[in-house]
Write a protein that holds these residues in place. Sequence first.
Motif, PDB file in Angstrom:
ATOM      1  N   GLY A  87       0.045  -7.606  -6.110  1.00  0.00           N
ATOM      2  CA  GLY A  87       0.358  -8.566  -5.268  1.00  0.00           C
ATOM      3  C   GLY A  87      -1.304  -7.825  -4.852  1.00  0.00           C
ATOM      4  O   GLY A  87      -1.473  -8.219  -3.662  1.00  0.00           O
ATOM      5  N   ASP A  88      -2.021  -7.264  -5.325  1.00  0.00           N
ATOM      6  CA  ASP A  88      -3.377  -6.416  -4.857  1.00  0.00           C
ATOM      7  C   ASP A  88      -3.782  -6.934  -5.474  1.00  0.00           C
ATOM      8  O   ASP A  88      -4.422  -7.385  -6.644  1.00  0.00           O
ATOM      9  N   ALA A  89      -4.982  -8.253  -4.702  1.00  0.00           N
ATOM     10  CA  ALA A  89      -6.128  -8.472  -5.365  1.00  0.00           C
ATOM     11  C   ALA A  89      -7.226  -8.483  -5.595  1.00  0.00           C
ATOM     12  O   ALA A  89      -8.005  -9.016  -6.042  1.00  0.00           O
ATOM     13  N   SER A  90      -7.659  -7.127  -5.417  1.00  0.00           N
ATOM     14  CA  SER A  90      -8.280  -5.950  -5.946  1.00  0.00           C
ATOM     15  C   SER A  90      -8.179  -6.396  -7.673  1.00  0.00           C
ATOM     16  O   SER A  90      -7.017  -6.018  -8.216  1.00  0.00           O
ATOM     17  N   GLU A 130     -13.488  -3.503 -19.331  1.00  0.00           N
ATOM     18  CA  GLU A 130     -14.218  -3.536 -18.726  1.00  0.00           C
ATOM     19  C   GLU A 130     -13.946  -3.550 -17.529  1.00  0.00           C
ATOM     20  O   GLU A 130     -13.920  -5.094 -17.245  1.00  0.00           O
ATOM     21  N   ILE A 131     -13.630  -3.457 -16.070  1.00  0.00           N
ATOM     22  CA  ILE A 131     -13.234  -3.094 -15.166  1.00  0.00           C
ATOM     23  C   ILE A 131     -14.766  -3.086 -13.594  1.00  0.00           C
ATOM     24  O   ILE A 131     -15.515  -1.926 -14.075  1.00  0.00           O
ATOM     25  N   LEU A 171      -3.286  -0.806 -10.328  1.00  0.00           N
ATOM     26  CA  LEU A 171      -3.475  -1.553 -11.277  1.00  0.00           C
ATOM     27  C   LEU A 171      -3.566  -3.209 -10.296  1.00  0.00           C
ATOM     28  O   LEU A 171      -2.606  -3.357 -10.044  1.00  0.00           O
ATOM     29  N   GLY A 172      -4.818  -3.640  -9.635  1.00  0.00           N
ATOM     30  CA  GLY A 172      -4.581  -5.003  -9.439  1.00  0.00           C
ATOM     31  C   GLY A 172      -4.612  -5.999 -10.256  1.00  0.00           C
ATOM     32  O   GLY A 172      -4.989  -6.266 -11.516  1.00  0.00           O
ATOM     33  N   LEU A 173      -4.259  -7.315  -9.253  1.00  0.00           N
ATOM     34  CA  LEU A 173      -4.424  -8.697 -10.398  1.00  0.00           C
ATOM     35  C   LEU A 173      -5.363  -8.815 -10.966  1.00  0.00           C
ATOM     36  O   LEU A 173      -6.016  -9.189 -12.151  1.00  0.00           O
ATOM     37  N   TYR A 196      -7.550  -9.613 -19.081  1.00  0.00           N
ATOM     38  CA  TYR A 196      -6.757  -9.613 -20.304  1.00  0.00           C
ATOM     39  C   TYR A 196      -6.979 -11.719 -20.561  1.00  0.00           C
ATOM     40  O   TYR A 196      -6.562 -12.242 -18.941  1.00  0.00           O
ATOM     41  N   SER A 197      -6.734 -12.344 -21.679  1.00  0.00           N
ATOM     42  CA  SER A 197      -6.734 -13.457 -21.418  1.00  0.00           C
ATOM     43  C   SER A 197      -4.543 -13.661 -21.296  1.00  0.00           C
ATOM     44  O   SER A 197      -4.447 -14.428 -20.794  1.00  0.00           O
TER      45      SER A 197
END
Length: 193
Positions: free
Chosen positions: A83-86, A140-141, A163-165, A171-172
């Motif tokens: 639910g965290d879009a970051s 890599e973020i 960890l956000g969305l 990842y695939s």
Amino acid sequence: MSLSSVNEEAARYADAVNIILGNDLMLQLKDITVDFVTNNLTVPSEATAKTDAKPNMCFADTRNLLCKCEIQDNPLLMLIDSGDASYGTLGEEFFEHNKQFVVDNGIKTTVRQAGIGGVKFNERYLLSDMKLSLGGHAVEIPEIDVRTRKEEGAGSESEGGVLGLRSLMLYSSVRFNFVDFVLTTGLPRINSK
């Protein structure tokens, strides 16, 4: 996302998946793969039998889903928050263990919290191009912020961070196996930034 399954239990919830995929539903379905390339959610007709895979997921006391990962080779237990879009937030524990790295490589910023008592400014650092190893693959973020101290409203279950969305979408695919409590990831996506 669309739901594809021959699992009768999953089919009953197909309409709700457009709204939310919560921990309670994921536990009922036992094995869910989210494919970020095709935007499909897959639930097998039978959950995978118990394996010898080492668990890397657990629930906090608050029933939030936690997962082991590494960021810049630092082992962390992170809250998975789709639910965290970051891309997410690294906790004060990461800051304390990597203070010089964060100060030297981060951009100082603030996050504002508003409530009945007014506005509070929390000091943070924004880091770029951080290596995330999760579920068998590394990506890599592009950016992630770092809390410099414990913040009001940040529960103890997220001391490693969140960890956000957007991090998951690097990842695939992401597979949540609640038979073994193992999260695995597909190959990194090309041009996923």
